[in-house]
Motif scaffolding. Structure first.
Motif, PDB file in Angstrom:
ATOM      1  N   ALA A   1      20.289   8.105  -9.317  1.00 42.37           N
ATOM      2  CA  ALA A   1      20.414   8.828 -10.573  1.00 42.37           C
ATOM      3  C   ALA A   1      19.813  10.231 -10.431  1.00 42.37           C
ATOM      4  N   THR A   2      20.114  11.057 -11.398  1.00 44.62           N
ATOM      5  CA  THR A   2      19.635  12.442 -11.377  1.00 44.62           C
ATOM      6  C   THR A   2      18.117  12.490 -11.301  1.00 44.62           C
ATOM      7  N   GLY A   3      17.622  13.266 -10.349  1.00 42.87           N
ATOM      8  CA  GLY A   3      16.180  13.472 -10.233  1.00 42.87           C
ATOM      9  C   GLY A   3      15.433  12.400  -9.457  1.00 42.87           C
ATOM     10  N   ILE A   4      16.119  11.403  -8.968  1.00 47.92           N
ATOM     11  CA  ILE A   4      15.465  10.328  -8.216  1.00 47.92           C
ATOM     12  C   ILE A   4      15.313  10.755  -6.752  1.00 47.92           C
ATOM     13  N   PRO A   5      14.106  10.622  -6.206  1.00 50.99           N
ATOM     14  CA  PRO A   5      13.872  11.068  -4.821  1.00 50.99           C
ATOM     15  C   PRO A   5      14.667  10.261  -3.800  1.00 50.99           C
ATOM     16  N   ALA A   6      14.888  10.881  -2.652  1.00 47.78           N
ATOM     17  CA  ALA A   6      15.700  10.275  -1.599  1.00 47.78           C
ATOM     18  C   ALA A   6      15.051   9.038  -0.982  1.00 47.78           C
ATOM     19  N   ARG A   7      13.770   8.808  -1.218  1.00 45.71           N
ATOM     20  CA  ARG A   7      13.117   7.613  -0.670  1.00 45.71           C
ATOM     21  C   ARG A   7      13.634   6.323  -1.339  1.00 45.71           C
ATOM     22  N   PHE A   8      14.312   6.467  -2.471  1.00 45.41           N
ATOM     23  CA  PHE A   8      14.930   5.320  -3.134  1.00 45.41           C
ATOM     24  C   PHE A   8      16.373   5.168  -2.644  1.00 45.41           C
TER      25      PHE A   8
ATOM     26  N   GLN B   1       6.203   3.034 -21.161  1.00 49.47           N
ATOM     27  CA  GLN B   1       7.336   3.946 -21.071  1.00 49.47           C
ATOM     28  C   GLN B   1       8.661   3.188 -21.140  1.00 49.47           C
ATOM     29  N   ALA B   2       9.715   3.922 -21.495  1.00 55.32           N
ATOM     30  CA  ALA B   2      11.055   3.357 -21.452  1.00 55.32           C
ATOM     31  C   ALA B   2      11.500   3.210 -20.002  1.00 55.32           C
ATOM     32  N   PRO B   3      12.380   2.264 -19.745  1.00 55.78           N
ATOM     33  CA  PRO B   3      12.954   2.170 -18.389  1.00 55.78           C
ATOM     34  C   PRO B   3      13.690   3.451 -18.015  1.00 55.78           C
ATOM     35  N   ARG B   4      13.652   3.751 -16.731  1.00 50.71           N
ATOM     36  CA  ARG B   4      14.304   4.953 -16.182  1.00 50.71           C
ATOM     37  C   ARG B   4      15.317   4.513 -15.146  1.00 50.71           C
ATOM     38  N   LEU B   5      16.520   5.012 -15.244  1.00 46.52           N
ATOM     39  CA  LEU B   5      17.565   4.659 -14.287  1.00 46.52           C
ATOM     40  C   LEU B   5      17.224   5.226 -12.911  1.00 46.52           C
ATOM     41  N   VAL B   6      17.280   4.376 -11.901  1.00 45.98           N
ATOM     42  CA  VAL B   6      16.993   4.778 -10.525  1.00 45.98           C
ATOM     43  C   VAL B   6      18.286   4.814  -9.698  1.00 45.98           C
TER      44      VAL B   6
ATOM     45  N   THR C   1      15.554  -0.354  -1.965  1.00 45.55           N
ATOM     46  CA  THR C   1      14.556  -0.035  -0.936  1.00 45.55           C
ATOM     47  C   THR C   1      13.857   1.266  -1.287  1.00 45.55           C
ATOM     48  N   ILE C   2      12.543   1.228  -1.216  1.00 50.44           N
ATOM     49  CA  ILE C   2      11.739   2.441  -1.338  1.00 50.44           C
ATOM     50  C   ILE C   2      11.130   2.649   0.041  1.00 50.44           C
ATOM     51  N   SER C   3      11.523   3.706   0.711  1.00 43.38           N
ATOM     52  CA  SER C   3      11.230   3.833   2.143  1.00 43.38           C
ATOM     53  C   SER C   3       9.742   4.025   2.426  1.00 43.38           C
ATOM     54  N   SER C   4       9.059   4.752   1.577  1.00 48.42           N
ATOM     55  CA  SER C   4       7.634   4.997   1.750  1.00 48.42           C
ATOM     56  C   SER C   4       7.023   5.181   0.364  1.00 48.42           C
ATOM     57  N   LEU C   5       6.285   4.183  -0.068  1.00 46.14           N
ATOM     58  CA  LEU C   5       5.795   4.179  -1.446  1.00 46.14           C
ATOM     59  C   LEU C   5       4.841   5.329  -1.737  1.00 46.14           C
ATOM     60  N   GLU C   6       5.130   6.001  -2.833  1.00 47.22           N
ATOM     61  CA  GLU C   6       4.233   7.014  -3.375  1.00 47.22           C
ATOM     62  C   GLU C   6       3.455   6.390  -4.537  1.00 47.22           C
TER      63      GLU C   6
ATOM     64  N   SER D   1       0.832  -1.199   0.000  1.00 47.04           N
ATOM     65  CA  SER D   1       0.000   0.000   0.000  1.00 47.04           C
ATOM     66  C   SER D   1       0.866   1.248   0.000  1.00 47.04           C
ATOM     67  N   PRO D   2       0.345   2.346  -0.517  1.00 51.49           N
ATOM     68  CA  PRO D   2       1.100   3.607  -0.432  1.00 51.49           C
ATOM     69  C   PRO D   2       1.496   3.894   1.002  1.00 51.49           C
ATOM     70  N   GLY D   3       2.725   4.374   1.175  1.00 55.89           N
ATOM     71  CA  GLY D   3       3.242   4.658   2.505  1.00 55.89           C
ATOM     72  C   GLY D   3       4.055   3.515   3.092  1.00 55.89           C
ATOM     73  N   GLU D   4       3.891   2.320   2.558  1.00 54.69           N
ATOM     74  CA  GLU D   4       4.652   1.172   3.054  1.00 54.69           C
ATOM     75  C   GLU D   4       6.067   1.149   2.474  1.00 54.69           C
ATOM     76  N   ARG D   5       6.903   0.360   3.087  1.00 53.85           N
ATOM     77  CA  ARG D   5       8.296   0.194   2.660  1.00 53.85           C
ATOM     78  C   ARG D   5       8.387  -0.982   1.696  1.00 53.85           C
ATOM     79  N   ALA D   6       9.123  -0.780   0.605  1.00 57.33           N
ATOM     80  CA  ALA D   6       9.337  -1.840  -0.380  1.00 57.33           C
ATOM     81  C   ALA D   6      10.801  -2.256  -0.369  1.00 57.33           C
ATOM     82  N   THR D   7      11.022  -3.558  -0.328  1.00 54.51           N
ATOM     83  CA  THR D   7      12.377  -4.098  -0.355  1.00 54.51           C
ATOM     84  C   THR D   7      12.474  -5.113  -1.489  1.00 54.51           C
ATOM     85  N   LEU D   8      13.287  -4.797  -2.488  1.00 56.72           N
ATOM     86  CA  LEU D   8      13.451  -5.638  -3.663  1.00 56.72           C
ATOM     87  C   LEU D   8      14.852  -6.225  -3.657  1.00 56.72           C
TER      88      LEU D   8
END
Lengths: 112, 107
Positions: free
Chosen positions: B55-62, B42-47, B74-79, B14-21
């Motif tokens: 990568a440039t423009g990637i939020p700190a939650r990644f 869409q094309a893949p985007r470098l994270v 890890t995505i700390s809090s899913l948007e 759910s949004p707000g949860e932590r994701a660990t891949l």
């Protein structure tokens, strides 16, 4: 802003040929290696080919070796992929890749 | 050829949860591991590149971590905009290879 624009895709019969292009801008193209990567419909990503900035080093995936040829024109800031003896399994969106930056891709469909 | 195995195949959160891949390599790739995000059409985007650099423009939650054969995104809090397919890629040796992907879907 870095821009990569692929073109040249389309529908081609098995055994046919196609030449893809990738126009690059906003970086010193000749100084950098480039890759081609593809994605079959609904599938994952597959690296296809690599070419160094000076063209002295070239690599291909086994799946396309002997059929595809990568090249570049540093004066035109352009990357190319000549695809011969195309097969149904070559059907995919083809992306050019610079240091993890990808274009929007161009769709190649191999079908009779 | 270096085989990359991603797990799980699907992550329902759910949004707000932590994701660990997870991404596991069949042999060491040092820190030459990248993560990409792909949304439908869409094309893949470098994270993440080099295992832990955003990568440039990637939020700190990644964030990315790991080395050698075991890597984590890890995505700390899913948007809402983070729900997508994520691929890992090794750039250590030829041929370059990708993992099979992890789909992060809305629960």
């Amino acid at each position: 802003e870095v821009q990569l624009v692929e073109s040249g895709g389309g529908l081609v019969q098995p055994g046919g040929s196609l030449r893809l292009s990738c126009a690059a801008s906003a970086f010193t193209f000749s100084s950098y290696a480039m890759n081609w990567v593809r994605q079959a419909p609904g599938k994952g990503l597959e690296w296809v080919s690599y070419i160094s900035g000076s063209t002295t080093t070239i690599y291909y995936a086994d799946s396309v070796k002997g059929r595809f040829t990568v090249s570049r024109d540093n004066a035109k800031n352009s990357l190319y992929l000549q695809m011969n003896s195309l097969r149904a399994e070559d059907t995919a969106v083809y992306y050019c890749d610079w240091k993890g930056n990808w274009g929007q891709g161009t769709l190649v469909t191999v079908s009779s | 050829e270096i085989v990359l195995t991603q797990s799980p195949a699907t992550l329902s959160l759910s949004p707000g949860e932590r994701a660990t891949l997870s991404c596991r390599a069949s042999q060491s790739v040092s820190s030459y591991l990248a993560w990409y995000q792909q949304k439908p059409g869409q094309a893949p985007r470098l994270v993440i590149y080099d295992a832990s650099n955003r990568a440039t423009g990637i939020p700190a939650r990644f964030s990315g971590s790991g080395s050698a054969t075991d890597f984590t995104l890890t995505i700390s809090s899913l948007e809402p905009e983070d729900f997508a397919v994520y691929y890992c890629q090794q750039r250590y040796n030829w041929p370059l290879t990708f993992g099979g992907g992890t789909k992060v879907e809305i629960k």
